[in-house]
Design an enzyme around this catalytic site. Sequence first.
Site, short mmCIF file in Angstrom:
data_model
loop_
_atom_site.label_atom_id
_atom_site.label_comp_id
_atom_site.label_asym_id
_atom_site.label_seq_id
_atom_site.Cartn_x
_atom_site.Cartn_y
_atom_site.Cartn_z
N GLN A 251 0.82 -1.22 0.00
CA GLN A 251 0.00 0.00 0.00
C GLN A 251 0.85 1.26 0.00
O GLN A 251 0.49 2.27 -0.59
CB GLN A 251 -0.95 -0.01 1.20
CG GLN A 251 -1.93 -1.16 1.17
CD GLN A 251 -2.64 -1.29 -0.16
OE1 GLN A 251 -3.44 -0.43 -0.54
NE2 GLN A 251 -2.33 -2.34 -0.90
N HIS A 254 1.64 2.99 -3.33
CA HIS A 254 0.60 3.70 -4.06
C HIS A 254 0.86 5.20 -4.12
O HIS A 254 0.67 5.84 -5.16
CB HIS A 254 -0.77 3.49 -3.40
CG HIS A 254 -1.53 2.31 -3.92
ND1 HIS A 254 -1.95 2.19 -5.21
CD2 HIS A 254 -1.95 1.19 -3.29
CE1 HIS A 254 -2.60 1.05 -5.37
NE2 HIS A 254 -2.61 0.41 -4.22
N GLU A 319 -8.88 1.33 5.73
CA GLU A 319 -9.40 0.85 4.45
C GLU A 319 -9.22 -0.67 4.34
O GLU A 319 -10.16 -1.39 4.02
CB GLU A 319 -8.64 1.55 3.32
CG GLU A 319 -9.05 1.13 1.93
CD GLU A 319 -8.17 1.74 0.85
OE1 GLU A 319 -8.57 1.71 -0.31
OE2 GLU A 319 -7.06 2.24 1.17
N HIS A 320 -8.01 -1.14 4.57
CA HIS A 320 -7.71 -2.58 4.55
C HIS A 320 -7.20 -2.99 5.93
O HIS A 320 -6.32 -2.33 6.49
CB HIS A 320 -6.61 -2.91 3.53
CG HIS A 320 -6.84 -2.35 2.17
ND1 HIS A 320 -6.22 -1.18 1.72
CD2 HIS A 320 -7.61 -2.78 1.14
CE1 HIS A 320 -6.60 -0.93 0.48
NE2 HIS A 320 -7.44 -1.88 0.10
N ASP A 353 -7.40 -6.86 -3.95
CA ASP A 353 -7.25 -5.84 -4.98
C ASP A 353 -7.56 -6.36 -6.37
O ASP A 353 -8.09 -5.63 -7.22
CB ASP A 353 -5.82 -5.30 -4.98
CG ASP A 353 -5.65 -4.09 -4.08
OD1 ASP A 353 -6.66 -3.61 -3.53
OD2 ASP A 353 -4.50 -3.62 -3.94
N HIS A 412 -51.85 20.48 4.58
CA HIS A 412 -51.76 19.02 4.60
C HIS A 412 -53.08 18.42 5.09
O HIS A 412 -53.60 17.45 4.51
CB HIS A 412 -50.62 18.57 5.54
CG HIS A 412 -49.25 18.69 4.95
ND1 HIS A 412 -48.74 19.87 4.51
CD2 HIS A 412 -48.29 17.74 4.73
CE1 HIS A 412 -47.50 19.67 4.05
NE2 HIS A 412 -47.21 18.38 4.17
#
Length: 425
Positions: A251, A254, A319-320, A353, A412
């Site tokens: 990761q 990235h 996230e992971h 992934d 109403h």
Amino acid sequence: MKRAQLASGVSIRRSLGEANADQLAAVKEVIGKVRAEGDDALLHYTQKWDGVELDDLHVSPEEMAAAVDRFDAQLLEDLAEAADNIRTYHQLQELQGFRHTNPNGSYMGQRVTPIRSAGLYVPGGTAAYPSSVLMNVIPAQVAGVKRIVLVSPPGKDGKLSDGVLAAAHILGIDEIYKVGGAQAIAALAYGTETIAPVDKITGPGNVFVALAKREVFGDVAIDMIAGPSEIAVIADDTAFADEVAADMLSQAEHDPMASAVLLTTSEELADKVAAEVVRQLQSLPRQSIAARSIADHGSIFIGETMDELINAANELAPEHLEIMAEGAESIADRIDNAGAIFIGRYSSEPVGDYFAGTNHVLPTNSTARFSSALSVYDFLKRTSIIHYSEQAWQENEAKIARLARLEGLEGHARAVESRSWKKEN
């Protein structure tokens, strides 16, 4: 890489802060220019920022065919198998409507329909991601979205990557445009002479793409505001340090802003993982990116008990989240906040992934506390259906009118009572 002891009440959640004013101003300017000038603005920004002058934004059938012909046959087969796995998983998410009828003849229900169109943003720049094509397109297809558009920034040769086009070919996507950045998001949201607007925009991108998605939200739906990638690993002394380090670097490579965190009860493992990260960095092709990520956003936290690690993971809401420890299944059962959970030694994050079938478009920056992975549900609308019978109206007219007047909404009350006048006369 930072190292610290976990302490009760100490937050390990990171804050990425707000985008700077210049970035936001630039995005607003781009959106305004695209809305005013359409294709001319797209071509202008493509030349300015991507360094390529285009005559046509559309990827032609000939370009698609040439890209597929050039693409490695084995990789094409691998992508096709990954697509099958992803489709199988997402078909399990299909949602059905319902209808409930009351004894008085009234009924209520829910109708489930797909949105009409979706636009997928595929990043370019430092890497091209055929997997993003699969992960975004397939749930939309399973949902039944009729029009799916793909946009991605072109390379210096004026083309999209062969991998991205090969993935689109496997899925039968042929409306593809060579445009990226905030200008692509604006085009998908508001349309130009060439690109018709869509109902929802999905897919990751850089800070300008993320800010553009935030700006157009409301005029069009979006999946999420995705931040840099994150991984957290819960590990005890049964884990292998080289495997933990490799997963953390998967990761970190990235983005310099990506985060890699180890949560462990073992001082020895912590030492070994730190050393392994340094060793493995030396041969990593994206070394400069990963090294910055590890230096600025890499952390090792040591806890006394597994309970501390679980609490920390839920606080971090990554996230992971990988679990490489004894009793991994039972640990996973206690995780409330994570985009995706990878259980056991062989469930390395890249399995998700690329190939397992689950979606890799996941909530980041601790938003897994309240957000979910991209799914079929993101491309479906749920419409309420109400049919009131005359008997149901007679039984409940006065109750509805009283509730309306409780809130000071005489119109109403009169609306429901208007049926009484017609019946009496």
